[in-house]
Motif scaffolding. Structure first.
Motif, mmCIF file in Angstrom:
data_model
loop_
_atom_site.group_PDB
_atom_site.id
_atom_site.type_symbol
_atom_site.label_atom_id
_atom_site.label_comp_id
_atom_site.label_asym_id
_atom_site.label_seq_id
_atom_site.Cartn_x
_atom_site.Cartn_y
_atom_site.Cartn_z
ATOM 1 N N ILE A 38 46.857 29.414 31.969
ATOM 2 C CA ILE A 38 46.989 30.847 32.252
ATOM 3 C C ILE A 38 45.622 31.521 32.224
ATOM 4 O O ILE A 38 45.306 32.364 33.083
ATOM 5 C CB ILE A 38 47.961 31.492 31.249
ATOM 6 C CG1 ILE A 38 49.394 31.055 31.551
ATOM 7 C CG2 ILE A 38 47.851 33.016 31.272
ATOM 8 C CD1 ILE A 38 50.389 31.359 30.472
ATOM 9 N N ILE A 39 44.788 31.149 31.261
ATOM 10 C CA ILE A 39 43.433 31.706 31.203
ATOM 11 C C ILE A 39 42.652 31.328 32.456
ATOM 12 O O ILE A 39 41.921 32.151 33.032
ATOM 13 C CB ILE A 39 42.706 31.212 29.939
ATOM 14 C CG1 ILE A 39 43.357 31.810 28.694
ATOM 15 C CG2 ILE A 39 41.221 31.577 29.978
ATOM 16 C CD1 ILE A 39 42.885 31.184 27.400
ATOM 17 N N ASP A 40 42.818 30.090 32.910
ATOM 18 C CA ASP A 40 42.134 29.641 34.122
ATOM 19 C C ASP A 40 42.584 30.448 35.331
ATOM 20 O O ASP A 40 41.765 30.833 36.177
ATOM 21 C CB ASP A 40 42.400 28.152 34.336
ATOM 22 C CG ASP A 40 41.670 27.596 35.545
ATOM 23 O OD1 ASP A 40 40.418 27.663 35.560
ATOM 24 O OD2 ASP A 40 42.327 27.104 36.471
ATOM 25 N N ILE A 41 43.885 30.701 35.432
ATOM 26 C CA ILE A 41 44.414 31.503 36.542
ATOM 27 C C ILE A 41 43.822 32.918 36.504
ATOM 28 O O ILE A 41 43.364 33.455 37.520
ATOM 29 C CB ILE A 41 45.952 31.569 36.477
ATOM 30 C CG1 ILE A 41 46.552 30.189 36.752
ATOM 31 C CG2 ILE A 41 46.490 32.593 37.483
ATOM 32 C CD1 ILE A 41 48.044 30.106 36.503
ATOM 33 N N ILE A 42 43.825 33.516 35.321
ATOM 34 C CA ILE A 42 43.283 34.869 35.178
ATOM 35 C C ILE A 42 41.807 34.911 35.557
ATOM 36 O O ILE A 42 41.350 35.819 36.270
ATOM 37 C CB ILE A 42 43.481 35.381 33.735
ATOM 38 C CG1 ILE A 42 44.969 35.601 33.460
ATOM 39 C CG2 ILE A 42 42.694 36.658 33.490
ATOM 40 C CD1 ILE A 42 45.287 35.918 32.010
ATOM 41 N N GLN A 43 41.046 33.927 35.117
ATOM 42 C CA GLN A 43 39.613 33.907 35.404
ATOM 43 C C GLN A 43 39.354 33.748 36.896
ATOM 44 O O GLN A 43 38.446 34.385 37.450
ATOM 45 C CB GLN A 43 38.937 32.781 34.625
ATOM 46 C CG GLN A 43 37.419 32.775 34.778
ATOM 47 C CD GLN A 43 36.753 31.760 33.875
ATOM 48 O OE1 GLN A 43 37.416 30.979 33.199
ATOM 49 N NE2 GLN A 43 35.428 31.764 33.853
ATOM 50 N N ARG A 44 40.148 32.923 37.577
ATOM 51 C CA ARG A 44 39.958 32.742 39.017
ATOM 52 C C ARG A 44 40.353 33.984 39.796
ATOM 53 O O ARG A 44 39.746 34.296 40.826
ATOM 54 C CB ARG A 44 40.760 31.538 39.499
ATOM 55 C CG ARG A 44 40.109 30.210 39.134
ATOM 56 C CD ARG A 44 40.790 29.025 39.780
ATOM 57 N NE ARG A 44 42.025 28.665 39.091
ATOM 58 C CZ ARG A 44 43.234 28.755 39.610
ATOM 59 N NH1 ARG A 44 43.399 29.237 40.829
ATOM 60 N NH2 ARG A 44 44.307 28.390 38.926
ATOM 61 N N ARG A 45 41.345 34.726 39.300
ATOM 62 C CA ARG A 45 41.759 35.945 39.994
ATOM 63 C C ARG A 45 40.810 37.111 39.700
ATOM 64 O O ARG A 45 40.324 37.782 40.617
ATOM 65 C CB ARG A 45 43.181 36.350 39.558
ATOM 66 C CG ARG A 45 44.267 35.354 39.870
ATOM 67 C CD ARG A 45 44.614 35.297 41.357
ATOM 68 N NE ARG A 45 45.932 34.752 41.557
ATOM 69 C CZ ARG A 45 46.270 33.470 41.538
ATOM 70 N NH1 ARG A 45 45.348 32.552 41.301
ATOM 71 N NH2 ARG A 45 47.516 33.081 41.776
ATOM 72 N N ALA A 46 40.571 37.355 38.421
ATOM 73 C CA ALA A 46 39.826 38.544 38.013
ATOM 74 C C ALA A 46 38.321 38.305 37.890
ATOM 75 O O ALA A 46 37.556 39.261 37.746
ATOM 76 C CB ALA A 46 40.373 39.062 36.682
ATOM 77 N N LEU B 233 53.473 35.630 36.508
ATOM 78 C CA LEU B 233 52.551 35.137 35.493
ATOM 79 C C LEU B 233 52.847 35.782 34.151
ATOM 80 O O LEU B 233 52.831 35.111 33.109
ATOM 81 C CB LEU B 233 51.103 35.419 35.898
ATOM 82 C CG LEU B 233 50.044 34.995 34.867
ATOM 83 C CD1 LEU B 233 50.033 33.480 34.699
ATOM 84 C CD2 LEU B 233 48.657 35.490 35.268
ATOM 85 N N ALA B 234 53.125 37.096 34.166
ATOM 86 C CA ALA B 234 53.399 37.817 32.924
ATOM 87 C C ALA B 234 54.621 37.248 32.211
ATOM 88 O O ALA B 234 54.632 37.118 30.976
ATOM 89 C CB ALA B 234 53.594 39.303 33.216
ATOM 90 N N ILE B 235 55.664 36.895 32.971
ATOM 91 C CA ILE B 235 56.886 36.349 32.373
ATOM 92 C C ILE B 235 56.617 34.965 31.781
ATOM 93 O O ILE B 235 56.994 34.672 30.637
ATOM 94 C CB ILE B 235 58.013 36.282 33.420
ATOM 95 C CG1 ILE B 235 58.432 37.690 33.839
ATOM 96 C CG2 ILE B 235 59.208 35.501 32.873
ATOM 97 C CD1 ILE B 235 59.378 37.738 35.021
ATOM 98 N N ALA B 236 55.954 34.103 32.564
ATOM 99 C CA ALA B 236 55.634 32.766 32.058
ATOM 100 C C ALA B 236 54.724 32.852 30.837
ATOM 101 O O ALA B 236 54.905 32.116 29.857
ATOM 102 C CB ALA B 236 54.962 31.941 33.161
ATOM 103 N N PHE B 237 53.771 33.760 30.887
ATOM 104 C CA PHE B 237 52.811 33.952 29.803
ATOM 105 C C PHE B 237 53.521 34.311 28.506
ATOM 106 O O PHE B 237 53.283 33.720 27.454
ATOM 107 C CB PHE B 237 51.814 35.032 30.211
ATOM 108 C CG PHE B 237 50.623 35.187 29.305
ATOM 109 C CD1 PHE B 237 50.450 34.420 28.159
ATOM 110 C CD2 PHE B 237 49.641 36.124 29.599
ATOM 111 C CE1 PHE B 237 49.346 34.581 27.333
ATOM 112 C CE2 PHE B 237 48.531 36.300 28.781
ATOM 113 C CZ PHE B 237 48.396 35.523 27.646
#
Length: 481
Positions: free
Chosen positions: A339-347, A365-369
Motif C-alpha cells: 500500500i505504501i508503494d502504491i501511494i508513493q507511485r501515485r503521489a 485502496l482505502a477499503i483494502a487499507f
C-alpha cells in the motif's frame, strides 16, 4: 508430487531460467507463472499432511560421507505453516512488482532466496539449516543493494555485517555440537539428545540466540533494520519483513528451545524483558515517524518482539500463537508495504506530511487499507486477533505483570496505525484538486488476496492452529533438563 525435494529444486531451476532473461515483461510473467507452479506443488503437502506430532515427507541423503553430514528434510506442524507462508507470499510479492521495470536477474534472485528460505524451514539437520540460512542472505543483499534507494550500499553493508556476524557465531556453536555427538552428525534428534552441561548450554544459547535475534530483530540487535527496510525496494522490504525475519523466530522454536533448554529457562527472563521493552520502544518510535515505510519498519519490531516473547514463555499457547502470528504478520506487513508503494507511485511521496485525503479518489485502496490495517492491530475477526490473544495469554502465564508491557503493542499499535491511516486517507488532500487513479489490475488482485486471508484467518484461525498443535505439544514434551 509429494517429493519434498521438488519444493527446493523448482525455485533453483526458476532462478537459472530467469537469470537468462533480459526482457522485463517476459521475466515478470515467467517468474509469476513459475511461482504459482511452486504454490501449486505445495498443495499435496497440505492436503496429505496428518496433523499429528510426526515428521512427514522425510527425505535423507548422505551429503558429505567423510564427515557424516546428511541432507535431511521433512515437514511437521511447525514447519508446514512456514512453507505455506513462503510459497504463498512469493507470487504476491512478484505480482506487486509488476509496475516496476525489473529484469530477469531481479526475479531470479527472489527465486534463489525462496530456495534458501524453504531449506531453513524443512531442514532436519543443522548443516542443511545453516546452508539454507546463508543461501537466503546472499540474494536479499543484492536485491537491496542494487535496486534500493538512497545510501543503499552502506546501509546494506551494515545489514550484511550484522547478519554474517550472527551466522559465524551460530556456525561455531554448530561445529562444537558436531564434535559432541558420538557418531559425528548434526541430526536434529542427535543434538536434542545430547547431555550438555549447564556451562555448555549457556554459551551455545548465546551463540544461537544472537544469530536469531539479529535476524528477527530483537532489541538491541535491531539497529540495521529500520534503514534497511526503508531504503530497500518495495519487494525487498516485503521479503525481509514478510518471510525472512520468520527464519529467526523459527530458529528459536526449532533449535534453541530443544537444544539448550536449561539455558533458555535460565535466560528467559532477560529475553522476555528485551522483547517486551522492544515492543514499547519500537511502538513509541513508530508513532513519531513521518516516513511511512519507516513507521511500518518500527511496527514490525514491536510485533515480532511480542511473538518472540511468546516463544520463550514456555507455554503451549505462546508457541501456537507465535506460529499463527508469524503467518499473520507476514500477510499484514506485505500488504502495508505494498500500500505504501502504491501511494508513493501515485503521489510521488511517502512522507505523511505530503499526503492526505487519498480516500476521496482511491476508495478501493482505502477499503483494502483499513481491513489490512485492522488485521495488523488485532481487531476481533481479523487475522491478528487470535494470535495476539494467545501470545498475551502466554506472557500472562509466564509473569502476570509482563502482560502490561505486552498489551501495549495493542494500544500503541492502534494509535500509530490509525494515525497512519488518518494522515494518508482522510482529511484534506495535500494537493488541492489532485485526483489519483484507484487501484486496478494486478494491484487489486494482490490486495484482494491479502484482504481475503486477513478475514479468513480471523474467522478460521484453526486452519493454522490445527496444523501445529500436536507438533508444539510434542516439542514441549521432548525438552529435557
Amino acid at each position: 508430487m509429494d517429493n519434498l525435494f521438488i519444493l527446493l529444486a523448482v525455485p533453483i531451476l526458476t532462478a537459472l531460467l530467469l537469470f537468462c532473461l533480459k526482457d522485463s515483461t517476459q521475466a515478470k510473467r515467467l517468474a509469476l507463472i513459475l511461482s504459482l507452479v511452486q504454490l501449486g506443488l505445495t498443495i499435496p503437502f497440505l492436503t496429505g499432511f496428518k496433523p499429528d506430532a510426526s515428521v512427514q515427507f522425510e527425505q535423507n541423503w548422505t551429503w558429505i560421507s567423510s564427515l557424516g553430514l546428511q541432507f535431511h528434510i521433512g515437514l511437521d506442524g511447525i514447519s508446514l505453516p512456514m512453507v505455506i507462508l513462503t510459497n504463498g507470499l512469493i507470487p504476491l510479492i512478484i505480482l506487486s512488482s509488476f509496475g516496476k521495470d525489473f529484469k530477469g536477474n531481479f526475479y531470479g534472485l527472489i527465486a534463489f532466496m525462496q530456495a534458501g528460505l524453504l531449506l531453513v524451514f524443512v531442514a532436519l539437520d543443522a548443516f542443511s539449516f545453516y546452508v539454507g540460512w546463508e543461501i537466503a542472505l546472499i540474494p536479499i543483499y543484492f536485491i537491496c543493494a542494487l535496486w534500493g534507494e538512497g545510501d543503499r550500499i552502506a546501509i546494506n553493508m551494515k545489514f550484511f555485517v550484522y547478519t554474517f556476524f550472527g551466522s559465524i557465531l551460530m556456525l561455531v556453536a554448530i561445529v562444537y555440537l558436531y564434535n559432541q555427538v558420538p557418531d559425528r552428525n548434526l541430526e536434529w534428534t542427535s543434538l536434542v539428545a545430547l547431555n550438555l552441561s549447564e556451562v555448555e548450554q549457556r554459551w551455545i544459547f548465546w551463540a544461537f540466540f544472537i544469530a536469531f535475534a539479529i535476524k528477527i530483530p530483537i532489541l538491541p540487535f535491531h539497529t540495521w533494520q529500520p534503514n534497511t527496510y526503508t531504503h530497500a525496494p518495495s519487494a525487498g522490504t516485503m521479503l525481509l519483513a514478510g518471510i525472512m525475519l520468520k527464519m529467526g523466530v523459527y530458529g528459536l522454536i526449532r533449535w534453541l528451545l530443544p537444544v539448550t533448554p536449561f539455558a533458555v529457562l535460565a535466560y528467559s527472563n532477560i529475553v522476555m524483558l528485551l522483547c517486551l521493552i522492544g515492543v514499547v520502544y519500537a511502538s513509541i518510535i513508530a508513532f513519531k515517524q513521518q516516513d511511512a515505510k519507516r513507521l511500518i519498519a518500527y511496527s514490525s519490531i514491536a510485533h515480532v518482539g511480542l511473538i518472540s516473547a511468546g516463544v520463550v514463555s514456555w507455554q503451549g499457547e505462546g508457541l501456537q500463537g507465535a506460529i499463527l502470528q508469524m503467518v499473520n504478520h507476514g500477510l499484514s506487513v506485505v500488504g502495508l508495504f505494498f500500500i505504501i508503494d502504491i501511494i508513493q507511485r501515485r503521489a510521488g511521496s511517502r512522507q505523511l506530511a505530503d499526503l492526505g485525503g487519498l480516500a476521496s479518489s482511491m476508495p478501493k485502496l482505502a477499503i483494502a487499507f483499513i481491513i489490512i490495517l485492522m488485521g495488523a492491530i488485532g481487531l476481533p475477526l481479523t487475522n491478528g486477533f487470535i494470535g495476539e490473544f494467545l501470545l498475551l495469554k502466554a506472557v500472562f502465564g509466564y509473569e502476570p505483570w509482563y502482560v502490561v508491557l505486552g498489551g501495549l503493542t495493542l494500544i500503541l499499535g492502534a494509535v500509530y496505525m490509525l494515525r497512519f491511516y488518518q494522515k494518508t486517507m482522510l482529511g484534506t488532500p495535500a494537493s488541492a484538486g489532485t485526483a489519483y487513479a484507484d487501484v486496478s489490475g494486478y494491484e487489486l488482485v494482490v490486495l484482494s488476496v491479502l484482504v481475503f486471508f486477513t478475514i479468513y484467518l480471523g474467522v478460521f484461525p484453526n486452519t493454522i492452529l490445527d496444523l501445529s498443535e500436536a507438533s508444539v505439544m510434542n516439542l514441549l514434551n521432548q525438552i529435557k533438563f
